[in-house]
Each structure stands twice: as structure tokens, then as C-alpha cells.
Design an enzyme around this catalytic site. Structure first.
Site, PDB file in Angstrom:
ATOM      1  N   THR A 146      13.145   2.843  14.968  1.00 55.56           N
ATOM      2  CA  THR A 146      12.921   1.452  15.381  1.00 55.56           C
ATOM      3  C   THR A 146      14.232   0.678  15.374  1.00 55.56           C
ATOM      4  O   THR A 146      14.518  -0.099  16.295  1.00 55.56           O
ATOM      5  CB  THR A 146      11.900   0.776  14.453  1.00 55.56           C
ATOM      6  N   ASP A 179       6.552   2.722  20.002  1.00 52.12           N
ATOM      7  CA  ASP A 179       6.540   3.533  18.794  1.00 52.12           C
ATOM      8  C   ASP A 179       5.339   4.474  18.816  1.00 52.12           C
ATOM      9  O   ASP A 179       4.297   4.145  19.384  1.00 52.12           O
ATOM     10  CB  ASP A 179       6.463   2.617  17.570  1.00 52.12           C
TER      11      ASP A 179
END
Length: 332
Positions: free
Chosen positions: A66, A110
Site C-alpha cells: 500500500t 488491494d
């Protein structure tokens, strides 16, 4: 007294979380090869004044996928739109996200392997030609309307790269495989985070935290914050004694094993004579779901050389026996 955080305290906590994330590739610790590859990819795109190729970041949780997506957007000076695979359960969900992107924007998905299959198929055309087909109407009267998209860069993150279908995986121009960190790299992570948090930790304490972080920066930062909390509450300095006391309180041993890790290892050794033992039987014996044992506990125990997986089941290694402190039977 209300259990809610005041706006000021909540803002401070969010500020801490944001401060711990590096903002540029130069600030990012570890993953040196991936950083060099990303630097070349982004610099080439900037020189040619085009959107970079789509990027797939693969690796275990907590290694910085991330954070790297945020850095890609920051290095390109473009906005970042974040979503996740489980949130995209229909093609319409993806169409809404893609149609709202601005030129050059970075889209981060994600756990991309958990997207719905219909959304994956829509993504194929979007990644290659920057357009999608929208179905209008139902039944025999349904028509397909092409919708042009602004050029964008997709950054996908996955902990299970093998679950991605080949047509989707092949459309990424660059795939980065993130590796676990060594102790020196984790020490740099802890030192940097401690400085940002304004917490003075002794060098021996930094090494102790790094050694118990299982090769994962996210765990290193989490343990550091627990040590900081301990020192704050007890009024002690951030020395190695405070680190030992805090991590002992939170059941993290010298090798980074927590309570559940030790329960699983001890169950294999004590109840099943070192194995082999099947996954479902092992899960029942410790009162956990089999998925939790397989996805959360086993990877670290195997990587640490404490447990091995065989066709007949899980088996404790010599090092695993030694870790439990139980003598190995002569028969083994």
C-alpha cells in the site's frame, strides 16, 4: 465517561499512522531491487510524458504494498484512488470507479485477486485500451455502449499471486515480488519510526524489536508503539529492559512467536509426538479455524524452520522441538 476519542486525539493518531509511511522511494527502507525497478519505470514514463505501465505488487502482508502505491502516485504527482478487490463484486462497481478517474490518476486495488470474475473481465479491456463496454437494457434488447476512459495507471496488490487469472496477470507491465526484511533493514525501519514518533529507543532495544518482527515492517511498527505505550505508562526510558517487559506483556517471545504460534507448535510436539498431523486436526486441537492456522500461523513457523509441511501433514523440526524445550524422543 465516553469511550470515543476526542477529535484532537484521533487526529494525532491518524497523523502518527501517516507519518510512519515514507513519502518517496528514497525514504522507503528495504526492497532495494524493487525500488530501483520502480524508479526506472517511473522516470522513463516521465521522460516520455505518458502514463506508466500497470504495476502488480505481490508478497505477504505488511511489507509495504500500500505504501508503494502511494509513493507511485506521489512520484508521478498524480492523485491516488484506493479501493479493494472485495469491494468490487460487480462489473458496475468497477465501471463506476474507472469512469471517475482523471487523466494520469493512479488506481490502487488491494487484494486484487478477490475481485468478482465479471469485474476482472471488464478490467482486461480497460487496462489495454482504456475503454469499457457498458451494457444498457436487458434481454434481447440489451445493447453495448463503449465508454472511453482517461489514461490511468493501475497498481494491484495481492498476497496470493497464484490466484490471479493469467489474462489479468499478463496485462501488468511490471510485477514486483516483495521479500521479507532482514534484521538490519528492520532496525532502520524502527529507528525511523521512533524518530517520527519522538520516542528515544536504545540501540539494543531497536535490535530487540527488529529481531522479533518476523521480517515485517508493519509488525515492527506495531511492536514499537506497544513499547512506547509501556514506557509512557510506567515512566521508563526506552531501554532494552522496557522492550523486554513490553513484549513479554504482549506474549511476543525472542523469536517473534506470539501466543497462537506457540500453541500450534506445542500442540504438534506434545499432543501429536512431533507429527505428522493434519491441518483440520491441528486446528481443532488449538480451537482455531483451519484457515487461520494455514494463512496466519504456518507461513512464519515454516519460514523460521520450526515446522515443515509434508504430504502426510505438519511435522515439527528439530529446531521446533528445541524451541518448546521438550526433549526429542530417542525414536525420532
Amino acid at each position: 465517561m465516553s469511550g470515543e476519542l476526542s477529535p484532537q486525539v484521533a487526529a494525532n493518531e491518524l497523523g502518527f499512522e501517516g507519518a510512519l509511511r515514507p513519502a518517496t522511494l528514497d525514504e522507503f527502507v528495504g526492497q532495494s531491487k524493487v525500488r530501483r525497478q520502480l524508479r526506472l519505470l517511473l522516470d522513463a514514463a516521465t521522460i516520455q510524458q505518458r502514463t506508466p505501465d500497470h504495476i502488480l505488487l505481490a508478497g505477504p502482508p505488511g511489507l509495504g504494498k500500500t505504501t508503494l502505491s502511494m509513493i507511485v502516485a506521489a512520484e508521478l504527482d498524480k492523485p491516488l484512488h484506493q479501493t479493494s478487490g472485495p469491494a468490487i463484486q460487480h462489473a458496475g462497481d468497477l465501471a463506476a470507479v474507472l469512469s471517475a478517474l482523471t487523466p494520469g490518476e493512479v488506481l490502487f486495488i488491494d487484494e486484487i485477486h478477490r475481485m468478482a470474475r465479471s469485474a476482472e473481465e471488464m478490467l482486461y479491456l480497460a487496462m489495454e485500451d482504456f475503454k469499457i463496454d457498458i451494457m444498457v437494457g436487458k434481454g434481447a434488447g440489451a445493447t453495448s455502449i463503449p465508454l472511453e476512459l482517461a489514461p490511468f495507471t493501475l497498481v494491484g496488490a495481492t498476497t496470493r499471486a497464484g490466484l490471479l487469472p493469467n489474462p489479468l496477470r499478463d496485462r501488468f507491465g511490471f510485477t514486483a515480488h516483495l521479500e521479507f526484511y532482514d534484521e538490519d533493514e528492520l532496525s532502520h525501519v524502527v529507528q525511523r519510526a521512533a524518530g517520527l514518533l519522538g520516542f528515544d529507543v536504545a540501540a539494543a532495544g531497536v535490535s530487540e524489536i527488529a529481531g522479533r518482527s518476523r521480517g515485517t515492517p508493519r509488525i515492527a511498527n506495531r511492536l514499537l508503539r506497544r513499547v512506547r505505550d509501556y514506557s509512557l505508562v510506567h515512566g521508563t526510558p526506552g531501554d532494552v529492559e522496557a522492550v523486554h517487559a513490553a513484549l513479554t506483556l504482549y506474549d511476543v517471545d525472542a523469536h517473534g512467536l506470539d501466543r497462537l504460534d506457540r500453541e500450534v507448535l506445542r500442540a504438534v510436539v506434545e499432543r501429536f509426538g512431533g507429527g505428522p498431523v493434519g491441518l483440520s486436526t491441528l486446528a481443532v486441537s488449538v480451537g482455531e479455524e483451519a484457515e487461520t492456522i494455514e494463512a496466519v500461523v504456518e507461513p512464519f513457523l515454516v519460514r523460521a524452520g520450526l515446522l515443515s509441511r509434508t504430504p502426510r501433514g505438519r511435522v515439527a523440526t528439530r529446531r521446533g522441538w528445541e524451541h518448546t524445550g521438550i526433549p526429542i524422543p530417542d525414536a525420532l
